[in-house]
Design an enzyme around this catalytic site. Structure first.
Site, PDB file in Angstrom:
ATOM      1  N   ASP A 298       0.812  -1.314   0.019  1.00 48.62           N
ATOM      2  CA  ASP A 298       0.113  -0.132  -0.062  1.00 48.62           C
ATOM      3  C   ASP A 298       0.879   1.354  -0.039  1.00 48.62           C
ATOM      4  OD1 ASP A 298       0.851   0.109   2.828  1.00 48.62           O
ATOM      5  OD2 ASP A 298      -0.891  -1.005   3.422  1.00 48.62           O
TER       6      ASP A 298
ATOM      7  N   HIS B  61       6.357  -7.859  -1.142  1.00 46.53           N
ATOM      8  CA  HIS B  61       5.314  -8.295  -1.946  1.00 46.53           C
ATOM      9  C   HIS B  61       4.974  -7.268  -3.196  1.00 46.53           C
ATOM     10  CE1 HIS B  61       3.580 -11.366   1.265  1.00 46.53           C
ATOM     11  NE2 HIS B  61       4.919 -11.424   0.561  1.00 46.53           N
TER      12      HIS B  61
ATOM     13  N   PRO C 126      -2.826  -7.811  18.245  1.00 42.85           N
ATOM     14  CA  PRO C 126      -3.848  -8.033  19.268  1.00 42.85           C
ATOM     15  C   PRO C 126      -4.221  -9.259  19.275  1.00 42.85           C
ATOM     16  CG  PRO C 126      -4.895  -6.549  17.382  1.00 42.85           C
ATOM     17  CD  PRO C 126      -3.196  -6.662  17.109  1.00 42.85           C
TER      18      PRO C 126
HETATM   19  P1  OAD Z   1      -3.105 -11.257   7.419  1.00 41.65           P
HETATM   20  O1  OAD Z   1      -4.530 -10.679   7.175  1.00 41.65           O
HETATM   21  O2  OAD Z   1      -3.125 -12.707   7.476  1.00 41.65           O
HETATM   22  O3  OAD Z   1      -3.101 -10.770   9.246  1.00 41.65           O
HETATM   23  C1  OAD Z   1      -3.230  -9.505   9.841  1.00 41.65           C
HETATM   24  C2  OAD Z   1      -2.847  -9.439  11.270  1.00 41.65           C
HETATM   25  O4  OAD Z   1      -2.814  -8.249  11.607  1.00 41.65           O
HETATM   26  C3  OAD Z   1      -3.577 -10.440  11.985  1.00 41.65           C
HETATM   27  O5  OAD Z   1      -2.723 -11.341  12.671  1.00 41.65           O
HETATM   28  C4  OAD Z   1      -4.310  -9.532  12.951  1.00 41.65           C
HETATM   29  O6  OAD Z   1      -4.616  -9.994  14.187  1.00 41.65           O
HETATM   30  C5  OAD Z   1      -3.457  -8.112  12.777  1.00 41.65           C
HETATM   31  N1  OAD Z   1      -4.071  -7.022  13.129  1.00 41.65           N
HETATM   32  C6  OAD Z   1      -5.386  -6.679  12.690  1.00 41.65           C
HETATM   33  N2  OAD Z   1      -5.566  -5.344  13.283  1.00 41.65           N
HETATM   34  C7  OAD Z   1      -4.241  -4.937  13.949  1.00 41.65           C
HETATM   35  C8  OAD Z   1      -3.863  -3.563  14.591  1.00 41.65           C
HETATM   36  N3  OAD Z   1      -4.731  -2.508  14.430  1.00 41.65           N
HETATM   37  N4  OAD Z   1      -2.609  -3.692  14.871  1.00 41.65           N
HETATM   38  C9  OAD Z   1      -1.845  -4.495  14.704  1.00 41.65           C
HETATM   39  N5  OAD Z   1      -2.130  -6.004  14.333  1.00 41.65           N
HETATM   40  C10 OAD Z   1      -3.544  -6.068  13.852  1.00 41.65           C
HETATM   41  O7  OAD Z   1      -2.175 -10.234   6.848  1.00 41.65           O
HETATM   42  P2  OAD Z   1      -0.493 -10.432   6.589  1.00 41.65           P
HETATM   43  O8  OAD Z   1       0.132 -11.505   7.516  1.00 41.65           O
HETATM   44  O9  OAD Z   1      -0.132  -9.124   6.169  1.00 41.65           O
HETATM   45  O10 OAD Z   1      -0.023 -11.759   0.515  1.00 41.65           O
HETATM   46  O11 OAD Z   1      -0.647 -11.443   5.227  1.00 41.65           O
HETATM   47  C11 OAD Z   1       0.461 -11.924   4.607  1.00 41.65           C
HETATM   48  C12 OAD Z   1       0.117 -12.091   3.284  1.00 41.65           C
HETATM   49  O12 OAD Z   1      -1.119 -12.865   2.767  1.00 41.65           O
HETATM   50  C13 OAD Z   1      -0.297 -10.790   2.497  1.00 41.65           C
HETATM   51  O13 OAD Z   1       1.195 -10.020   2.235  1.00 41.65           O
HETATM   52  C14 OAD Z   1      -0.876 -11.316   1.240  1.00 41.65           C
HETATM   53  C15 OAD Z   1      -1.740 -12.184   1.812  1.00 41.65           C
HETATM   54  O14 OAD Z   1      -2.441 -13.131   1.250  1.00 41.65           O
HETATM   55  C16 OAD Z   1      -0.426 -11.870  -0.979  1.00 41.65           C
HETATM   56  O15 OAD Z   1      -1.185 -11.464  -1.467  1.00 41.65           O
HETATM   57  C17 OAD Z   1       0.894 -12.500  -1.654  1.00 41.65           C
END
Ligand code: OAD
Length: 251
Positions: A108, A123, A218
Protein backbone atom coordinates in the site's frame (compact mmCIF):
# COMPACT_ATOMS: atom_id res chain seq x y z
CA UNK A 1 -2.14 7.13 25.72
CA UNK A 2 -2.29 3.52 26.98
CA UNK A 3 0.73 2.49 29.10
CA UNK A 4 2.93 -0.46 28.16
CA UNK A 5 5.83 -2.05 29.99
CA UNK A 6 8.64 -1.12 27.63
CA UNK A 7 11.49 -2.01 30.00
CA UNK A 8 12.67 -5.15 28.13
CA UNK A 9 12.83 -3.12 24.95
CA UNK A 10 14.42 -0.01 26.44
CA UNK A 11 17.11 -2.23 28.04
CA UNK A 12 18.22 -2.93 24.44
CA UNK A 13 18.38 0.74 23.48
CA UNK A 14 22.15 1.11 24.12
CA UNK A 15 22.78 -1.61 21.50
CA UNK A 16 20.56 0.18 18.98
CA UNK A 17 22.24 3.51 19.70
CA UNK A 18 25.62 1.84 19.25
CA UNK A 19 24.59 1.09 15.68
CA UNK A 20 23.11 -2.42 15.88
CA UNK A 21 20.06 -2.48 13.58
CA UNK A 22 16.36 -2.57 14.36
CA UNK A 23 14.30 -4.43 11.75
CA UNK A 24 10.51 -4.11 11.64
CA UNK A 25 8.46 -6.64 9.69
CA UNK A 26 4.96 -5.34 8.98
CA UNK A 27 1.79 -6.90 7.62
CA UNK A 28 -1.75 -5.85 6.79
CA UNK A 29 -2.61 -5.22 10.48
CA UNK A 30 -0.55 -2.02 10.58
CA UNK A 31 -2.72 -0.54 7.82
CA UNK A 32 -6.03 -1.72 9.34
CA UNK A 33 -6.36 1.57 11.21
CA UNK A 34 -5.95 3.44 7.92
CA UNK A 35 -9.16 1.74 6.80
CA UNK A 36 -7.57 -0.98 4.66
CA UNK A 37 -8.91 -4.48 5.32
CA UNK A 38 -6.57 -7.30 6.39
CA UNK A 39 -6.62 -10.64 4.56
CA UNK A 40 -7.53 -13.22 7.19
CA UNK A 41 -10.11 -13.27 9.95
CA UNK A 42 -13.59 -11.74 10.07
CA UNK A 43 -14.06 -9.02 7.44
CA UNK A 44 -10.73 -9.96 5.82
CA UNK A 45 -10.27 -9.90 2.04
CA UNK A 46 -9.92 -13.68 1.92
CA UNK A 47 -13.31 -14.13 3.60
CA UNK A 48 -15.62 -14.96 0.72
CA UNK A 49 -12.79 -14.54 -1.83
CA UNK A 50 -10.35 -17.28 -2.69
CA UNK A 51 -6.70 -16.20 -3.17
CA UNK A 52 -6.52 -18.86 -5.93
CA UNK A 53 -9.09 -16.82 -7.90
CA UNK A 54 -7.52 -13.38 -7.37
CA UNK A 55 -3.85 -13.55 -6.45
CA UNK A 56 -2.11 -16.18 -8.59
CA UNK A 57 -0.62 -16.07 -12.12
CA UNK A 58 -3.09 -18.80 -13.10
CA UNK A 59 -6.06 -16.70 -11.98
CA UNK A 60 -4.76 -13.76 -14.03
CA UNK A 61 -4.25 -15.96 -17.12
CA UNK A 62 -7.82 -17.32 -16.71
CA UNK A 63 -9.64 -14.08 -16.00
CA UNK A 64 -7.51 -10.90 -16.06
CA UNK A 65 -10.56 -8.67 -15.77
CA UNK A 66 -11.68 -10.28 -12.52
CA UNK A 67 -8.17 -9.97 -11.06
CA UNK A 68 -7.80 -6.35 -12.22
CA UNK A 69 -11.21 -5.46 -10.74
CA UNK A 70 -10.04 -6.77 -7.35
CA UNK A 71 -6.84 -4.69 -7.53
CA UNK A 72 -8.72 -1.60 -8.80
CA UNK A 73 -11.06 -1.90 -5.79
CA UNK A 74 -8.05 -2.08 -3.45
CA UNK A 75 -6.46 0.92 -5.21
CA UNK A 76 -9.62 2.94 -4.78
CA UNK A 77 -9.59 2.24 -1.03
CA UNK A 78 -5.88 3.03 -0.89
CA UNK A 79 -6.31 6.37 -2.64
CA UNK A 80 -8.67 7.39 0.16
CA UNK A 81 -6.30 6.15 2.90
CA UNK A 82 -3.64 7.97 4.92
CA UNK A 83 -0.80 6.65 7.09
CA UNK A 84 -1.95 6.16 10.69
CA UNK A 85 -0.18 6.72 14.03
CA UNK A 86 1.57 3.34 13.70
CA UNK A 87 3.18 4.19 10.35
CA UNK A 88 4.06 7.68 11.60
CA UNK A 89 5.67 6.35 14.79
CA UNK A 90 7.92 4.01 12.75
CA UNK A 91 9.02 6.95 10.59
CA UNK A 92 9.81 8.92 13.78
CA UNK A 93 11.84 5.97 15.12
CA UNK A 94 13.87 5.77 11.93
CA UNK A 95 14.90 9.40 12.42
CA UNK A 96 16.01 8.64 16.01
CA UNK A 97 17.98 5.42 15.48
CA UNK A 98 21.22 4.99 13.56
CA UNK A 99 20.06 1.87 11.66
CA UNK A 100 16.52 0.74 11.03
CA UNK A 101 14.89 -1.17 8.18
CA UNK A 102 11.21 -1.78 7.54
CA UNK A 103 10.45 -5.02 5.73
CA UNK A 104 6.84 -4.98 4.67
CA UNK A 105 4.48 -7.50 3.15
CA UNK A 106 2.13 -4.62 2.42
CA UNK A 107 1.68 -3.25 -1.08
CA UNK A 108 0.00 0.00 0.00
CA UNK A 109 2.98 2.40 0.10
CA UNK A 110 1.83 3.82 3.46
CA UNK A 111 5.26 3.49 5.12
CA UNK A 112 6.80 5.72 2.45
CA UNK A 113 3.82 8.10 2.68
CA UNK A 114 4.48 8.35 6.44
CA UNK A 115 8.09 9.38 5.81
CA UNK A 116 9.96 6.10 6.33
CA UNK A 117 12.85 5.76 3.93
CA UNK A 118 14.59 2.44 4.41
CA UNK A 119 11.81 0.13 3.22
CA UNK A 120 11.91 -3.29 1.57
CA UNK A 121 8.59 -4.16 -0.11
CA UNK A 122 8.57 -7.96 -0.20
CA UNK A 123 5.29 -8.30 -2.11
CA UNK A 124 5.69 -5.41 -4.57
CA UNK A 125 3.38 -2.42 -4.82
CA UNK A 126 -0.23 -1.68 -5.69
CA UNK A 127 0.83 1.71 -7.02
CA UNK A 128 2.46 0.32 -10.16
CA UNK A 129 1.55 -1.98 -13.04
CA UNK A 130 3.99 -4.01 -15.08
CA UNK A 131 3.93 -5.20 -18.69
CA UNK A 132 3.40 -8.97 -18.98
CA UNK A 133 5.66 -8.98 -22.08
CA UNK A 134 8.43 -6.37 -21.70
CA UNK A 135 8.37 -5.87 -17.88
CA UNK A 136 8.23 -2.04 -18.17
CA UNK A 137 6.56 -0.41 -15.17
CA UNK A 138 3.79 2.20 -15.26
CA UNK A 139 1.71 3.99 -12.62
CA UNK A 140 -1.29 1.86 -11.61
CA UNK A 141 -4.43 2.65 -13.65
CA UNK A 142 -6.62 5.51 -12.40
CA UNK A 143 -9.65 4.72 -14.54
CA UNK A 144 -12.26 2.01 -13.86
CA UNK A 145 -11.74 -1.55 -15.16
CA UNK A 146 -12.61 -2.44 -17.96
CA UNK A 147 -10.87 -1.51 -20.19
CA UNK A 148 -7.84 -3.50 -19.08
CA UNK A 149 -4.64 -1.43 -18.88
CA UNK A 150 -2.11 -1.97 -21.68
CA UNK A 151 1.62 -1.26 -22.03
CA UNK A 152 2.38 2.21 -23.43
CA UNK A 153 5.39 0.75 -25.26
CA UNK A 154 4.28 -2.61 -26.69
CA UNK A 155 0.51 -2.61 -26.22
CA UNK A 156 0.47 -5.90 -24.29
CA UNK A 157 -1.62 -6.42 -21.13
CA UNK A 158 -0.31 -4.89 -17.89
CA UNK A 159 -0.55 -6.73 -14.56
CA UNK A 160 -0.42 -5.39 -10.99
CA UNK A 161 3.22 -5.03 -9.87
CA UNK A 162 2.70 -7.31 -6.89
CA UNK A 163 3.95 -10.78 -5.98
CA UNK A 164 1.26 -13.43 -6.25
CA UNK A 165 1.01 -16.82 -4.56
CA UNK A 166 3.22 -19.26 -6.43
CA UNK A 167 5.64 -16.52 -7.55
CA UNK A 168 9.15 -15.88 -6.25
CA UNK A 169 9.96 -12.69 -4.38
CA UNK A 170 12.52 -10.37 -5.98
CA UNK A 171 15.84 -12.07 -5.13
CA UNK A 172 17.48 -8.70 -4.45
CA UNK A 173 14.74 -7.63 -2.02
CA UNK A 174 14.65 -11.03 -0.33
CA UNK A 175 18.40 -11.24 0.16
CA UNK A 176 18.45 -7.71 1.64
CA UNK A 177 15.54 -8.63 3.97
CA UNK A 178 17.04 -11.92 5.14
CA UNK A 179 20.45 -10.34 5.69
CA UNK A 180 18.84 -7.51 7.68
CA UNK A 181 16.98 -10.09 9.82
CA UNK A 182 20.12 -12.13 10.46
CA UNK A 183 22.18 -9.08 11.47
CA UNK A 184 19.74 -7.12 13.62
CA UNK A 185 19.73 -6.77 17.41
CA UNK A 186 15.98 -6.24 17.69
CA UNK A 187 13.22 -7.49 15.38
CA UNK A 188 9.63 -6.25 15.60
CA UNK A 189 6.80 -8.24 14.02
CA UNK A 190 3.84 -5.92 13.58
CA UNK A 191 0.34 -6.74 12.34
CA UNK A 192 1.01 -9.96 10.50
CA UNK A 193 -0.57 -13.38 11.01
CA UNK A 194 2.92 -14.85 10.29
CA UNK A 195 1.46 -17.64 8.15
CA UNK A 196 2.72 -16.65 4.69
CA UNK A 197 6.19 -17.87 3.72
CA UNK A 198 8.88 -16.81 3.18
CA UNK A 199 8.14 -13.55 5.09
CA UNK A 200 7.13 -15.59 8.14
CA UNK A 201 10.61 -17.15 8.30
CA UNK A 202 12.33 -13.77 8.87
CA UNK A 203 11.52 -13.73 12.59
CA UNK A 204 13.09 -17.17 12.91
CA UNK A 205 16.22 -16.00 11.06
CA UNK A 206 16.39 -13.00 13.39
CA UNK A 207 15.98 -15.11 16.54
CA UNK A 208 18.61 -17.60 15.32
CA UNK A 209 20.96 -14.68 14.73
CA UNK A 210 20.52 -13.66 18.37
CA UNK A 211 17.98 -10.84 17.93
CA UNK A 212 15.29 -10.11 20.49
CA UNK A 213 11.93 -10.53 18.75
CA UNK A 214 8.95 -8.43 19.87
CA UNK A 215 5.47 -9.01 18.53
CA UNK A 216 2.80 -6.31 18.23
CA UNK A 217 -0.58 -7.83 17.41
CA UNK A 218 -3.91 -7.83 19.27
CA UNK A 219 -4.35 -11.53 18.38
CA UNK A 220 -2.31 -14.64 19.17
CA UNK A 221 -0.08 -15.85 16.28
CA UNK A 222 2.20 -18.86 15.72
CA UNK A 223 5.14 -16.54 16.37
CA UNK A 224 4.48 -15.98 20.07
CA UNK A 225 6.77 -18.79 21.39
CA UNK A 226 9.71 -17.18 19.62
CA UNK A 227 9.11 -13.71 21.00
CA UNK A 228 11.08 -12.15 23.84
CA UNK A 229 8.17 -9.78 24.32
CA UNK A 230 4.56 -9.61 23.15
CA UNK A 231 2.30 -6.55 23.02
CA UNK A 232 -1.29 -7.73 22.57
CA UNK A 233 -2.54 -4.36 21.34
CA UNK A 234 -3.05 -2.35 18.18
CA UNK A 235 -0.03 -1.09 16.27
CA UNK A 236 -1.36 2.48 16.38
CA UNK A 237 -1.30 2.44 20.19
CA UNK A 238 1.95 0.50 20.88
CA UNK A 239 4.25 2.07 18.27
CA UNK A 240 3.57 5.71 19.30
CA UNK A 241 4.27 4.69 22.93
CA UNK A 242 7.61 3.18 21.85
CA UNK A 243 8.52 6.22 19.74
CA UNK A 244 7.63 8.56 22.62
CA UNK A 245 9.81 6.52 25.01
CA UNK A 246 12.72 6.74 22.56
CA UNK A 247 12.30 10.52 22.29
CA UNK A 248 12.49 10.72 26.12
CA UNK A 249 15.52 8.42 26.39
CA UNK A 250 17.64 9.64 23.49
CA UNK A 251 19.58 12.77 24.42
P1 OAD B 1 -3.24 -11.14 7.62
O1 OAD B 1 -4.59 -10.65 7.24
O2 OAD B 1 -2.95 -12.58 7.43
O3 OAD B 1 -2.96 -10.81 9.15
C1 OAD B 1 -3.19 -9.53 9.68
C2 OAD B 1 -2.77 -9.54 11.15
O4 OAD B 1 -2.92 -8.21 11.63
C3 OAD B 1 -3.60 -10.46 12.04
O5 OAD B 1 -2.72 -11.29 12.81
C4 OAD B 1 -4.36 -9.49 12.94
O6 OAD B 1 -4.54 -9.99 14.26
C5 OAD B 1 -3.42 -8.29 12.96
N1 OAD B 1 -4.05 -7.00 13.22
C6 OAD B 1 -5.31 -6.58 12.92
N2 OAD B 1 -5.49 -5.30 13.30
C7 OAD B 1 -4.31 -4.89 13.85
C8 OAD B 1 -3.86 -3.66 14.41
N3 OAD B 1 -4.65 -2.58 14.50
N4 OAD B 1 -2.57 -3.60 14.88
C9 OAD B 1 -1.76 -4.69 14.80
N5 OAD B 1 -2.14 -5.86 14.27
C10 OAD B 1 -3.39 -5.97 13.80
O7 OAD B 1 -2.18 -10.21 6.85
P2 OAD B 1 -0.64 -10.50 6.54
O8 OAD B 1 0.00 -11.27 7.63
O9 OAD B 1 -0.04 -9.20 6.15
O10 OAD B 1 0.01 -11.80 0.33
O11 OAD B 1 -0.77 -11.42 5.26
C11 OAD B 1 0.39 -11.87 4.65
C12 OAD B 1 0.17 -12.01 3.16
O12 OAD B 1 -0.98 -12.83 2.92
C13 OAD B 1 -0.18 -10.71 2.45
O13 OAD B 1 0.97 -9.95 2.09
C14 OAD B 1 -0.92 -11.17 1.24
C15 OAD B 1 -1.83 -12.16 1.95
O14 OAD B 1 -2.43 -13.12 1.18
C16 OAD B 1 -0.27 -11.89 -0.99
O15 OAD B 1 -1.28 -11.40 -1.48
C17 OAD B 1 0.78 -12.60 -1.78
Amino acid sequence: MREFDLTPLLDLLPELLAGRPLVVLTGAGISAESGLPTFRGPGGMWEGNRPEDLATPEAFARDPEKVWRFYAWRLEKLRAAKPNEGHLALARMERLLPRMTIVTQNVDGLHAAAGSRNILELHGTLLAARCTACDRRFPAPESPIPPLPRCGACGVLLRPDVVWFGEALSPVTWSAASRAAEECAVFFVVGTSSVVAPASSLALLAARGGAYVFEINPEETPLAPLAAGVFRARAAEVLPAIAAALVRKIP
